[in-house]
Write a protein that holds these residues in place. Structure first.
Motif, PDB file in Angstrom:
ATOM      1  N   LEU A 324       0.741  -1.263  -0.108  1.00  0.00           N
ATOM      2  CA  LEU A 324       0.104   0.038  -0.133  1.00  0.00           C
ATOM      3  C   LEU A 324       0.736   1.292   0.079  1.00  0.00           C
ATOM      4  N   GLY A 325       0.528   2.118  -0.996  1.00  0.00           N
ATOM      5  CA  GLY A 325       1.386   3.426  -1.190  1.00  0.00           C
ATOM      6  C   GLY A 325       2.736   3.409  -1.747  1.00  0.00           C
ATOM      7  N   PHE A 326       2.925   2.132  -2.227  1.00  0.00           N
ATOM      8  CA  PHE A 326       4.208   2.043  -2.963  1.00  0.00           C
ATOM      9  C   PHE A 326       3.867   2.055  -4.715  1.00  0.00           C
ATOM     10  N   GLU A 327       3.141   2.570  -5.067  1.00  0.00           N
ATOM     11  CA  GLU A 327       2.771   2.337  -6.566  1.00  0.00           C
ATOM     12  C   GLU A 327       3.909   3.356  -7.279  1.00  0.00           C
ATOM     13  N   ASN A 328       4.292   4.442  -6.507  1.00  0.00           N
ATOM     14  CA  ASN A 328       5.285   5.172  -7.288  1.00  0.00           C
ATOM     15  C   ASN A 328       6.653   4.341  -7.458  1.00  0.00           C
ATOM     16  N   HIS A 329       7.024   3.630  -6.222  1.00  0.00           N
ATOM     17  CA  HIS A 329       8.267   3.111  -6.499  1.00  0.00           C
ATOM     18  C   HIS A 329       8.385   1.937  -7.281  1.00  0.00           C
ATOM     19  N   VAL A 330       7.034   1.165  -7.386  1.00  0.00           N
ATOM     20  CA  VAL A 330       7.117   0.299  -8.376  1.00  0.00           C
ATOM     21  C   VAL A 330       7.071   1.145  -9.843  1.00  0.00           C
ATOM     22  N   GLU A 331       6.367   1.813  -9.996  1.00  0.00           N
ATOM     23  CA  GLU A 331       6.557   2.393 -11.276  1.00  0.00           C
ATOM     24  C   GLU A 331       8.268   2.921 -11.583  1.00  0.00           C
ATOM     25  N   ASP A 332       8.635   3.654 -10.645  1.00  0.00           N
ATOM     26  CA  ASP A 332      10.076   3.994 -10.692  1.00  0.00           C
ATOM     27  C   ASP A 332      10.912   2.790 -11.220  1.00  0.00           C
ATOM     28  N   PHE A 333      10.707   1.702 -10.271  1.00  0.00           N
ATOM     29  CA  PHE A 333      11.453   0.566 -10.782  1.00  0.00           C
ATOM     30  C   PHE A 333      11.231   0.245 -12.206  1.00  0.00           C
ATOM     31  N   PHE A 439      -2.862  -2.566  -5.808  1.00  0.00           N
ATOM     32  CA  PHE A 439      -2.641  -1.383  -5.059  1.00  0.00           C
ATOM     33  C   PHE A 439      -4.317  -0.850  -4.959  1.00  0.00           C
ATOM     34  N   ASP A 440      -5.157  -1.176  -6.180  1.00  0.00           N
ATOM     35  CA  ASP A 440      -6.334  -0.555  -5.951  1.00  0.00           C
ATOM     36  C   ASP A 440      -7.316  -1.430  -4.977  1.00  0.00           C
ATOM     37  N   ALA A 441      -6.761  -2.744  -5.005  1.00  0.00           N
ATOM     38  CA  ALA A 441      -7.807  -3.678  -4.245  1.00  0.00           C
ATOM     39  C   ALA A 441      -7.537  -3.746  -2.756  1.00  0.00           C
ATOM     40  N   ILE A 442      -6.414  -3.000  -2.446  1.00  0.00           N
ATOM     41  CA  ILE A 442      -5.980  -3.067  -0.747  1.00  0.00           C
ATOM     42  C   ILE A 442      -7.282  -2.471   0.201  1.00  0.00           C
ATOM     43  N   PRO A 443      -7.402  -1.157  -0.464  1.00  0.00           N
ATOM     44  CA  PRO A 443      -8.442  -0.543   0.416  1.00  0.00           C
ATOM     45  C   PRO A 443      -9.651  -1.428   0.611  1.00  0.00           C
ATOM     46  N   GLN A 444     -10.469  -2.035  -0.394  1.00  0.00           N
ATOM     47  CA  GLN A 444     -11.418  -2.987  -0.327  1.00  0.00           C
ATOM     48  C   GLN A 444     -11.117  -4.115   0.481  1.00  0.00           C
ATOM     49  N   SER A 445      -9.976  -4.761   0.271  1.00  0.00           N
ATOM     50  CA  SER A 445      -9.451  -5.965   1.206  1.00  0.00           C
ATOM     51  C   SER A 445      -9.684  -5.553   2.820  1.00  0.00           C
ATOM     52  N   VAL A 446      -9.010  -3.964   3.135  1.00  0.00           N
ATOM     53  CA  VAL A 446      -9.185  -3.860   4.377  1.00  0.00           C
ATOM     54  C   VAL A 446     -10.652  -3.617   4.947  1.00  0.00           C
ATOM     55  N   LEU A 447     -11.367  -3.181   4.173  1.00  0.00           N
ATOM     56  CA  LEU A 447     -12.743  -3.015   4.592  1.00  0.00           C
ATOM     57  C   LEU A 447     -13.518  -4.219   4.499  1.00  0.00           C
ATOM     58  N   ARG A 448     -13.131  -5.400   3.661  1.00  0.00           N
ATOM     59  CA  ARG A 448     -13.716  -6.412   3.882  1.00  0.00           C
ATOM     60  C   ARG A 448     -13.458  -7.322   5.044  1.00  0.00           C
TER      61      ARG A 448
END
Lengths: 730, 161, 71
Positions: A324-333, A439-448
């Protein structure tokens, strides 16, 4: 004319500190309620009446009634004790005012206590002198009391408040209702019938007429002997009569033995009845409870392991919360690795070029052929670059071949990098993909996860509540015996119960047979009688025969009358009891049942509850049992209405009633007693502003409830400062 | 050095933590002993990873105290074996390669063995220092009593940084 | 009066009423004092009254014999 209690006051009496005027309760006709929690003067209030009628007090330490003088030191208000110095005295007492139609009476009972020792609470620290009984009388219209001097007159006035015989029905302390109407005892209802009818008179008459009839028979026989016509047949018939009479007597004795056996068994059964129903119910609940426990346990386990698993979702590739929150890092990589590869490609190209520049550059000018064109050239045996033919086998053709195959054959002579990390970084990217696409699925996962946790927790809570309710139900069911012996107890009670029923059956069978025998003997006796009468000489003086005839007829008639009076009263009681019962249970769910008084084979009265389908209902809750008994008590009183004009003094008889019963109770007593004074704690709610429960608040609005007092005790203070304060709420 | 050698060198490293962090580690990581009032991770490496990622998010690196005041634990290669987790972590580390290591990916390929080993040590140091930074942050919250007392403490904290 | 009530109750026995010709309409009027309706009423009245006077069975029987004129 009914007696109505006008007021009750106390002087330094237990927690009632102060003079009579300070601690006075005024009452009216109708229902008066005193609400008090335990320790707030409830049973002490009642003790005042014990003193009034019996010169006794109930010692709360050992639950025994004691004479005033013996227990005086406990009666005195601690606060008053504390204020009395060595050598001084104080007075403790009670005062009751009541009126009948014409007169009003004031009765005061007290004693003077002188402190003779230092210690306040010892029995021998106080010298007690009982004061004279004070009774004053006034005509209601005059409002002026005049003392009554004659001792007998004083006693009469006290007794007139509630007649001694009827006190047990009018003066109910706690669970005394149980003792009054103890259905397992033959005498309970019979005592009541005795009080309500003149059956004792009939019993006297039966005794008399038996004697008299015997005398008349003797006289007749004597006279018969004197006259001549004595035949053997007459003698034989008389002998037969004697034999039959003797046998009858034996059978009757036997009958009463078996009746007693029946009675004993029935009493045991009635005692066990309650416990049996409870034992069964308890067993049932126990099973439900352990089943519920098992389900609860597994629900808890599921919940606990779910909780433990929450944090695992950080590191589990299926959920990948850590990313969570590491989208940019992954993109960078991704960018970096792209660049990395591009650079490598260029590097490698550069290296190849530097190794064999000629090959590289002559064969691959700016518009160098790609692999496809190379193939074409080879196949067509013609070089399009230089535009010359390249036949198979020629140098040109061989060179084209060499070019095509070059990359595979000709590896660079040295590595283009010192450390080939392509695989390393490439693998990182490939392997890490489960963590890069969520990344997109994590908030949903936490909610569930939170939702699921909520579901599981709710389930555990629900099961917990169900378990609690089952356990509380179980607690309500009483069963005698130590907790540790529960299961044995339940089983032995069930067995005992069954045993008692069996004994009752056996006795009942015997009784039936005996009754049959007795009936037959009686029949034979009467036939023999007739025979004797026929055989008697016809010239006997009429007086003797008439005398005998009348006496023996009267004997039977008086016995029958006695039975009739008894049965009629029982029926009347049954009728009244049912009326009261319906009133009492009006707010309950018990529908359609009736109370039935039935004569048992032993000749006593037993109370049964028959439901709407005609089946007998056993057991039931404690409150229900009380209700039945109370209906009978009230029936005893209401049957007597023409003479019953006495107040009800009830000290918390509702301990085991449920809320619905309590409501019905207040409605019902209003209809039976001209005045009732009821002390209860069930209407007390310590947390409420008014200190009343919901039912209490409801009752305060009722018309037939005339006064409500609230007794409170100032808690948290030293014993010597403990006082009861009363607040009149209505 | 080959890719495999490079990889196994990294994975064989055992990161260290400051001994002063041990109370915190006990409070927040120790599945099986239900003594903590807080949500917990299981093995230490889980908490360590979490702290490291937290440190990277917050961009807080904190050097470890001298070696004798530190303790090591499980080698990286054994963290959640057979899973993509470690690859992901390394990916994140290397995404900052230039900034943190001073080399870009291509540079690495040209280094001598000795220098490359030094890089590997630096990668380890990065891991340790980001973790330490994350642990310091957690410790401050813990001491101030600001740690949320729920099962969602970690994820909520993660989201808010 | 209670004695009257007891008397009436005892004599309300159907067999008695039939045997001694007591009419239903007259039952309620029966008294335990003179004049007596018939012999059985008289005997019963003696028993009831003298029981209230705390006389024993021998004493009462003597009186009854007088009712029948026997010694």
């Amino acid at each position: 004319m009914a007696s109505i209690i006008n007021s009750i006051s106390f002087k330094n009496f237990f927690n009632y500190y102060g003079d009579y005027e300070d601690t006075r309760y005024d009452f009216e006709e109708g229902v008066n309620i005193i609400v008090a929690d335990n320790g707030a003067g409830k049973s002490k209030f009642f003790n005042a009446f014990l003193w009034l009628f019996y010169d006794q007090i109930l010692d709360s330490d050992d639950k025994r009634k004691k004479a005033i003088k013996d227990i005086a030191y406990k009666i005195i208000s601690d606060k008053a004790k504390n204020e009395t110095s060595l050598g001084s005295s104080l007075v403790s007492g009670i005062r009751v005012e009541y009126s009948t139609g014409r007169f009003k009476y004031q009765i005061t009972k007290s004693f003077t206590a002188t402190r003779i020792k230092e210690n306040l609470t010892d029995y021998d620290s106080w010298q007690i002198v009982i004061d004279d009984l004070e009774v004053d009388q006034s005509e209601i219209i005059l409002h002026r009391y005049k003392p009554v001097y004659d001792y007998d007159e004083k006693r009469k006035i006290i007794n007139r408040l509630i007649l001694p015989d009827l006190r047990q029905y009018s003066f109910l302390q706690g669970e005394e209702v149980d003792r009054i109407i103890d259905f397992s005892k033959k005498s309970s209802i019979e005592d009541a019938v005795r009080t309500l009818t003149n059956i004792s008179k009939y019993e006297e008459l039966v005794e008399l007429i038996r004697d008299i009839a015997k005398k008349s028979e003797n006289d007749l026989n004597k006279k018969t002997k004197e006259t001549n016509a004595q035949t053997d047949r007459l003698e034989k018939a008389q002998q037969e009569k004697e034999t039959l009479t003797f046998m009858l007597k034996k059978e009757v004795e036997s009958l009463s033995e078996f009746q007693k056996l029946y009675e004993d068994a029935e009493r045991e059964k009635n005692e066990l009845d309650q416990k049996y129903a409870n034992a069964e119910k308890r067993k049932e609940l126990d099973e439900k409870i352990s089943a519920k426990n098992r389900v609860l346990k597994s629900a808890k386990e599921e919940y606990d392991s779910f909780l433990e698993g929450i944090n695992n979702k950080f590191f589990d590739g299926n959920f990948s919360w850590i990313s969570l929150g590491f989208e940019n890092h992954v993109e960078d990589f991704k960018e970096k690795i792209k660049l990395f590869r591009q650079n490598r490609y260029e590097k490698r190209a550069l290296l190849k070029a530097s190794e064999s520049p000629n090959d590289y550059f002559t064969m691959l000018p700016v518009n160098s052929p790609d692999a496809v064109s190379l193939e074409n050239m080879i196949d067509s045996e013609h070089c399009y670059v230089c535009d010359r033919p390249a036949e198979k086998g020629s140098d040109a053709h061989n060179y084209l071949l060499k070019l095509k195959n070059r990359p595979n054959e000709n590896k660079p002579t040295k590595e283009f990098v010192k450390n080939d990390l392509e695989e390393f970084f490439g693998n990182l990217q490939v392997n890490a993909s489960p963590f890069c696409n969520k990344f997109d699925a994590i908030p949903q996962s936490v909610l569930r996860t939170k939702e699921r946790e909520g579901e599981l927790r709710e389930r555990v809570d629900k099961l917990n509540n169900e378990l609690k309710s089952l356990k509380s139900q179980r607690k309500d069911i009483l069963i005698a015996g130590a907790e540790s012996d529960e299961n044995d107890n339940a089983l032995s009670i069930i067995n005992q119960f069954k045993g008692a029923i069996k004994r009752m059956e056996q006795a009942s069978n015997k009784i039936e047979r005996l009754e049959g025998n007795i009936k037959e003997l009686k029949h034979n006796l009467s036939v023999t009688e007739k025979e004797i009468e026929n055989l008697r000489p016809k010239d006997l003086p009429e007086g003797y025969t008439l005398n005998y005839k009348i006496c023996s007829d009267l004997e039977e008639a008086i016995v029958n009358a006695k039975e009739r009076v008894f049965d009629n009263m029982v029926n009347l009681l049954e009728e009244h009891a049912n009326r009261h019962f319906q009133n009492l249970i009006r707010h309950n769910d018990l529908a359609g049942g009736i109370l039935k008084f039935e004569k048992t084979p032993a000749g006593s009265i037993s109370l049964k509850y028959i439901d709407s389908t005609g089946n007998e209902v056993h057991g039931g809750s404690e409150g229900f049992q009380r209700m039945k008994k109370f209906s009978v008590v009230m029936a005893i009183i209401s049957v007597n209405t023409t003479q019953y004009n006495y107040p009800l003094l009830a000290d918390a008889p509702l301990s085991a009633f449920g809320k619905a019963f309590t409501e019905g109770f207040f409605e019902a007593i209003g209809g039976v007693f001209p005045q009732s004074i009821v002390l209860v704690k069930e209407l007390y709610d310590g947390d409420d502003e008014m200190k009343l429960s919901d039912l209490g608040k409801k009752l305060i609005k009722e018309d037939n409830i005339k006064t409500i007092y609230l007794n409170t005790v100032n808690k948290g203070v030293e014993q010597i400062d403990l006082v009861t304060t009363k607040t009149k709420l209505k | 050095m080959t890719s495999q050698e490079f990889r196994s060198n990294i994975l064989s490293k055992r990161p260290r933590y400051a001994n002063s962090r041990i109370p915190l580690l006990d409070a927040l990581a120790n599945k099986g002993s239900r003594t903590s009032e807080f949500s917990q991770f299981g093995p230490i490496y889980e908490l360590y990873i979490y702290a490291m990622m937290l440190g990277i998010k917050r961009n807080t690196r904190l050097s470890l105290p001298p070696r004798n005041l530190t303790t090591d634990f499980l080698e990286i290669g054994k963290w959640k074996r057979d899973s993509a987790l470690v690859d992901f972590l390394l990916m994140i580390i290397f995404s900052n390669a230039e900034k943190d290591l001073g080399y870009n990916l291509n540079d690495l390929e040209d280094l001598e063995e000795g220098e490359l080993n030094k890089v590997i040590s630096n990668v380890l140091m990065l891991i340790e220092e980001y973790a330490n930074g994350g642990l310091e942050y957690l410790e401050k919250l813990w001491e101030k009593g600001e740690l949320e007392n729920s099962h969602y403490m970690f994820i909520d904290l993660y989201k808010s940084n | 009066m209670e004695r009257d009530k007891i008397l009436q109750e005892i004599l309300s026995d159907p067999e008695i009423m039939e045997k001694y010709n007591i009419k239903k309409s007259e039952l309620k009027t029966l008294k335990s004092g003179p004049p007596y309706y018939n012999k059985i009423v008289e005997v019963l009245s003696v028993i009831i009254n003298d029981n209230d006077n705390h006389m024993n069975s021998s004493q009462i029987y003597k009186k009854i014999k007088n009712v029948h004129n026997i010694s």
